[in-house]
Design a protein around this motif. Structure first.
Motif, mmCIF file in Angstrom:
data_model
loop_
_atom_site.group_PDB
_atom_site.id
_atom_site.type_symbol
_atom_site.label_atom_id
_atom_site.label_comp_id
_atom_site.label_asym_id
_atom_site.label_seq_id
_atom_site.Cartn_x
_atom_site.Cartn_y
_atom_site.Cartn_z
ATOM 1 N N PRO A 21 5.589 1.300 2.091
ATOM 2 C CA PRO A 21 4.586 2.313 2.419
ATOM 3 C C PRO A 21 4.798 3.655 1.753
ATOM 4 O O PRO A 21 3.847 4.435 1.609
ATOM 5 C CB PRO A 21 4.702 2.436 3.940
ATOM 6 N N TRP A 45 0.292 10.023 6.197
ATOM 7 C CA TRP A 45 -0.939 9.617 5.491
ATOM 8 C C TRP A 45 -1.391 8.236 5.959
ATOM 9 O O TRP A 45 -2.571 8.029 6.267
ATOM 10 C CB TRP A 45 -0.656 9.660 3.992
ATOM 11 N N HIS A 46 -0.465 7.300 6.026
ATOM 12 C CA HIS A 46 -0.810 5.957 6.500
ATOM 13 C C HIS A 46 -1.348 6.004 7.923
ATOM 14 O O HIS A 46 -2.395 5.415 8.229
ATOM 15 C CB HIS A 46 0.422 5.049 6.472
ATOM 16 N N GLN A 66 -8.237 -3.203 1.775
ATOM 17 C CA GLN A 66 -8.432 -2.470 3.018
ATOM 18 C C GLN A 66 -9.861 -2.610 3.539
ATOM 19 O O GLN A 66 -10.092 -2.741 4.754
ATOM 20 C CB GLN A 66 -8.084 -0.996 2.823
ATOM 21 N N GLU A 123 -4.810 7.498 8.354
ATOM 22 C CA GLU A 123 -5.883 6.684 7.778
ATOM 23 C C GLU A 123 -6.008 5.328 8.474
ATOM 24 O O GLU A 123 -6.774 4.471 8.031
ATOM 25 C CB GLU A 123 -5.661 6.524 6.274
ATOM 26 N N VAL A 125 0.860 -1.192 0.000
ATOM 27 C CA VAL A 125 0.000 0.000 0.000
ATOM 28 C C VAL A 125 0.889 1.231 0.000
ATOM 29 O O VAL A 125 1.751 1.388 0.869
ATOM 30 C CB VAL A 125 -0.940 0.059 1.230
ATOM 31 N N HIS A 126 0.676 2.083 -0.976
ATOM 32 C CA HIS A 126 1.360 3.376 -1.068
ATOM 33 C C HIS A 126 0.490 4.288 -1.916
ATOM 34 O O HIS A 126 -0.536 3.831 -2.454
ATOM 35 C CB HIS A 126 2.776 3.208 -1.650
ATOM 36 N N ARG A 157 -3.659 2.920 9.221
ATOM 37 C CA ARG A 157 -2.822 1.780 8.854
ATOM 38 C C ARG A 157 -1.542 1.752 9.670
ATOM 39 O O ARG A 157 -1.115 2.763 10.224
ATOM 40 C CB ARG A 157 -2.461 1.843 7.363
ATOM 41 N N ALA A 180 2.589 1.022 9.214
ATOM 42 C CA ALA A 180 3.556 1.145 8.124
ATOM 43 C C ALA A 180 4.930 0.714 8.619
ATOM 44 O O ALA A 180 5.280 0.949 9.776
ATOM 45 C CB ALA A 180 3.617 2.580 7.608
ATOM 46 N N GLN A 233 -1.457 -3.453 7.222
ATOM 47 C CA GLN A 233 -0.095 -2.970 7.429
ATOM 48 C C GLN A 233 0.570 -2.825 6.059
ATOM 49 O O GLN A 233 0.557 -3.751 5.255
ATOM 50 C CB GLN A 233 0.694 -3.948 8.291
ATOM 51 N N ALA A 234 1.135 -1.667 5.810
ATOM 52 C CA ALA A 234 1.675 -1.356 4.485
ATOM 53 C C ALA A 234 3.149 -1.712 4.367
ATOM 54 O O ALA A 234 3.969 -1.209 5.131
ATOM 55 C CB ALA A 234 1.485 0.128 4.185
ATOM 56 N N THR A 273 -3.320 1.759 -3.643
ATOM 57 C CA THR A 273 -3.938 1.806 -2.319
ATOM 58 C C THR A 273 -4.745 0.563 -1.967
ATOM 59 O O THR A 273 -5.085 0.378 -0.793
ATOM 60 C CB THR A 273 -4.837 3.044 -2.182
#
Length: 291
Positions: free
Chosen positions: A187, A226-227, A172, A230, A162-163, A232, A234, A183-184, A167
């Motif tokens: 990331p 950002w992660h 998600q 939102e 996820v980046h 998540r 990372a 978990q990204a 996305t």
């Protein structure tokens, strides 16, 4: 900043990854990350550096209970009995009695019975207290649904690519439906730098650059923020001490709702890593050493 997993265990939201970090530099990199303040370290049997991660944690002088260790079993060790032994191999290399979070690294869709067997081994390890939480990595919604039909414990984490350029909103959403933390990996979209067009890297994206300038931050810091905002986890990686520190310095600023939406809008739908459904023993199997 911690997140609470679906079994009540608390885990740092921001961790330090060691994918593709050579063993001879892993100890130093992890030691620097711990010095900066990271308390979640992500590794994997397939990375070949679990031993060095364990060495760095022991040498740090930080109490074992304060470091959240996450590792992953490789597909070559799937099946119930093999997965139980794979835990012993991982714990032995890490030099620990228990592992905080143990994941299946990939779904083996061509032989899903082995995947189910391996996950049931994780359930046994969880029940025995040898791991504190269990989960999966690179599980797409339909594969996750299939796993849930044949097992008892809902994964705590699904670690996926996820980046800003990929996305995976469907993944998600499926994770959220079952209270699974997304978990990204990659990331910050570092994997986009290998696509052959350096100008199409997330680090050079004008939208991210504009937001970074507005906050007097780096593009990397903006993407990690950002992660976190939102919801998540990372796990950025680096071997550069300055970047290791900068990547952890993301807790004292906040992106606006509009800025989050602008980053969300950068999604291209193009995967950077391998398609999880293409992972087979024939193509990706490898022996994981005993020590």
């Amino acid at each position: 900043m911690n997140v609470t997993l679906n079994n009540g265990i608390e885990m740092p939201a921001l961790g330090f990854g060691v994918f593709q970090t050579p063993p001879d530099t892993t100890t130093e990199s992890v030691a620097e990350a711990l010095r900066v303040g990271y308390r979640l370290i992500d590794t994997a049997a397939a990375y070949g550096n679990e031993r060095e991660v364990g060495d760095a944690i022991r040498r740090s002088g930080i109490d074992r209970a304060e470091v959240f260790i996450e590792t992953k079993l490789w597909i070559s060790d799937y099946g119930y009995d093999r997965a139980l032994h794979a835990f012993d191999k991982a714990a032995g290399k890490l030099g620990v009695d228990y592992i905080d979070l143990l994941l299946l690294h990939q779904p083996l869709t061509a032989d899903f019975e082995k995947t189910i067997g391996a996950y049931k081994a994780l359930e046994t390890l969880l029940a025995d207290g040898r791991v504190r939480a269990i989960g999966v990595s690179n599980f797409m919604p339909e594969v996750l649904a299939n796993l849930l039909k044949h097992t008892s414990v809902v994964p705590a984490v699904n670690q996926v690519e996820v980046h800003p350029y990929f996305t995976q909103q469907d993944v998600q959403a499926a994770d959220a439906e079952h209270a699974i933390l997304t978990q990204a990996w990659s990331p910050m979209g570092g994997i986009t730098s290998y696509a052959g067009d350096a100008n199409r890297s997330t680090f050079n994206d004008p939208v991210i650059g504009e937001i970074a300038e507005a906050h007097d931050r780096t593009p990397a810091q903006v993407m990690l923020r950002w992660h976190l905002q939102e919801g998540r986890s990372a796990i950025p990686k680096s071997v550069n001490p300055q970047r290791i520190a900068a990547n952890f310095d993301v807790f004292d600023f906040e992106l606006t709702a509009d800025e989050l939406a602008r980053i969300d809008g950068l999604d291209t739908g193009v995967r950077g890593g391998p398609d999880p459904s293409a992972i087979t023993l024939e193509a990706f199997g490898r022996d994981i050493p005993e020590a």
